[in-house]
Enzyme design. Structure first.
Site, mmCIF file in Angstrom:
data_model
loop_
_atom_site.group_PDB
_atom_site.id
_atom_site.type_symbol
_atom_site.label_atom_id
_atom_site.label_comp_id
_atom_site.label_asym_id
_atom_site.label_seq_id
_atom_site.Cartn_x
_atom_site.Cartn_y
_atom_site.Cartn_z
ATOM 1 N N SER A 155 39.999 45.245 32.663
ATOM 2 C CA SER A 155 41.431 45.369 32.900
ATOM 3 C C SER A 155 42.139 45.772 31.599
ATOM 4 C CB SER A 155 41.969 44.049 33.470
ATOM 5 O OG SER A 155 43.278 44.171 33.943
ATOM 6 N N ASP A 322 38.819 46.841 44.353
ATOM 7 C CA ASP A 322 39.877 46.657 43.355
ATOM 8 C C ASP A 322 40.991 47.662 43.657
ATOM 9 O OD1 ASP A 322 41.524 46.408 41.156
ATOM 10 O OD2 ASP A 322 39.949 46.722 39.673
ATOM 11 N N HIS A 355 40.147 42.948 42.102
ATOM 12 C CA HIS A 355 40.226 43.149 40.657
ATOM 13 C C HIS A 355 39.501 42.052 39.895
ATOM 14 C CE1 HIS A 355 41.728 44.839 36.987
ATOM 15 N NE2 HIS A 355 42.415 43.756 36.673
#
Length: 378
Positions: A155, A322, A355
């Site tokens: 991320s 995601d 995610h």
């Protein structure tokens, strides 16, 4: 002989202070700063086996192991780090750092401003991914590391790995960019803004100087975390975990606004937990750093041109469910690197966990990381 897979065990945080002023991308100058970090494994004589782990929005330096006085406080990426694990501490010297602006010991809004003797609060300057890379480079110097064998992150952490490869190409040999994107979409910026507004409009926020009022904007932080947490999970995962299950097992409806569905209870619990330990000003800073990240901006939107200075080999990983940083965003990075004939490997991992998949222990995911890292020359 096969290496035994195990945890790094008991660890301890360290800190490094830097008294040379740090010029930030915003134009502000931080007069001095302190970074809190942890290390796992042993730095070899050539100092060529170091890997930097960069954290995401709410992460910190405690990446693996536990503390002697907090045996249940397991590092947030412990499943990846240790003897025989993908980041094998039998080979690598792994470094986790809490970024500038953080609330886990590094210099941030809750630290004292040397000019006033009071917490910085809202006066703490906005920091960007570029600023974090410069600060992390100072930590590398402090540790005697000329170049990282790899920089890895998921991320927002993956964005830092990418920025390292662009800004300091001679100091990174491999960039592992996981569940990331070359920049945020308008939808992602919108999510971040709603989360910030929840904090900014909390009466206990006091313009960011809530420390002086002996209070915290818990309601705002709670709502921000609840919103964010929804975006980290996949619809399938939420359906499988909660569905429309009611807290009242007999199925009775209250026809009111209390907590009735299990998913409501879960989100409120996550929000309460987060609001109990995270700093509101840090949350604002971290989400803004996400919003501002766009290395192609200075190249007229040309991502390939932005990545051209990179000398590192890349591993880019995405996850099928995601939707916040969809696989298509990772493929933008891959395609830009291929356009430059740069060395890149790509894996799209089937996962039901959205995610958050980058934080979890998936057999295929860990196998990809292990196979790649075993080829990293020290």
């Amino acid at each position: 002989m096969k290496t035994k897979v195990s945890s790094v065990g008991t660890v301890a945080a360290q800190s490094a202070r830097f008294d040379t002023p740090l010029a930030l991308k915003s134009g502000a100058v931080l007069p001095a700063c302190e970074l809190v970090f942890e290390t796992y494994g042993t730095l070899n004589a050539a100092k060529s086996n170091a890997i930097l782990v960069c954290h995401a929005l709410s992460g910190h330096h405690h990446v693996a192991g536990t503390y002697a006085d907090q045996p249940k406080n397991l590092g947030w990426w412990d499943n990846l780090i240790g003897p025989g694990r993908p980041l094998d501490t039998g080979r690598f010297f792994v470094v986790g750092v809490n970024n500038l602006g953080g609330c886990h010991g590094s210099t941030g809004p809750s630290s004292n401003n040397p000019a006033t003797g009071k917490p910085w609060g809202a006066d703490f300057p906005v920091v960007t991914v570029e600023d974090w890379v410069q600060a992390q480079a100072r930590l590398a110097d402090h540790l005697g590391i000329d170049a990282w064998a790899a920089v890895i992150g998921g991320s927002l952490g993956g964005m830092q790995a990418m920025q390292w490869a662009i800004d300091l190409p001679q100091r990174i040999r491999h960039a592992l960019v996981i569940a990331a994107a070359p920049k945020l979409t308008a939808q992602n910026i919108a999510f971040n803004d709603v989360a910030r507004q929840a904090i900014l409009t909390d009466p206990d926020f006091h313009g960011g100087h809530f420390y002086e009022h002996q209070t915290t904007p818990q309601r705002g932080l709670r709502l921000a975390r609840m919103l964010g947490h929804i975006t980290y999970l996949s619809d399938d995962q939420m359906g499988e975990k909660f569905g429309r299950a009611l807290r009242n097992k007999e199925g009775g409806l209250g026809y009111g606004y209390g907590v009735e569905f299990e998913v409501e209870s879960y989100l409120r619990s996550q929000g309460d937990k987060f609001a109990g330990y995270f700093d509101a000003n840090t949350y604002l800073l971290m989400t803004k750093s996400l919003d501002y990240f766009d290395p192609a901006h200075r190249c007229g939107g040309d991502l390939a041109a932005a990545l051209k200075p990179a000398l590192a080999k890349f591993l880019v990983i995405s996850f099928t469910t995601d939707w916040r940083f969809a696989p298509a965003r990772s493929r933008e990075i891959v395609n830009a690197l291929l356009k430059n004939d740069q060395n890149v490997s790509y894996a799209e991992i089937a996962s039901d966990y959205g995610h958050d998949s980058f934080l979890l222990e998936g057999a295929h995911y860990h196998a990809v990381l292990s196979a790649y890292l075993k080829r990293v020359k020290l």
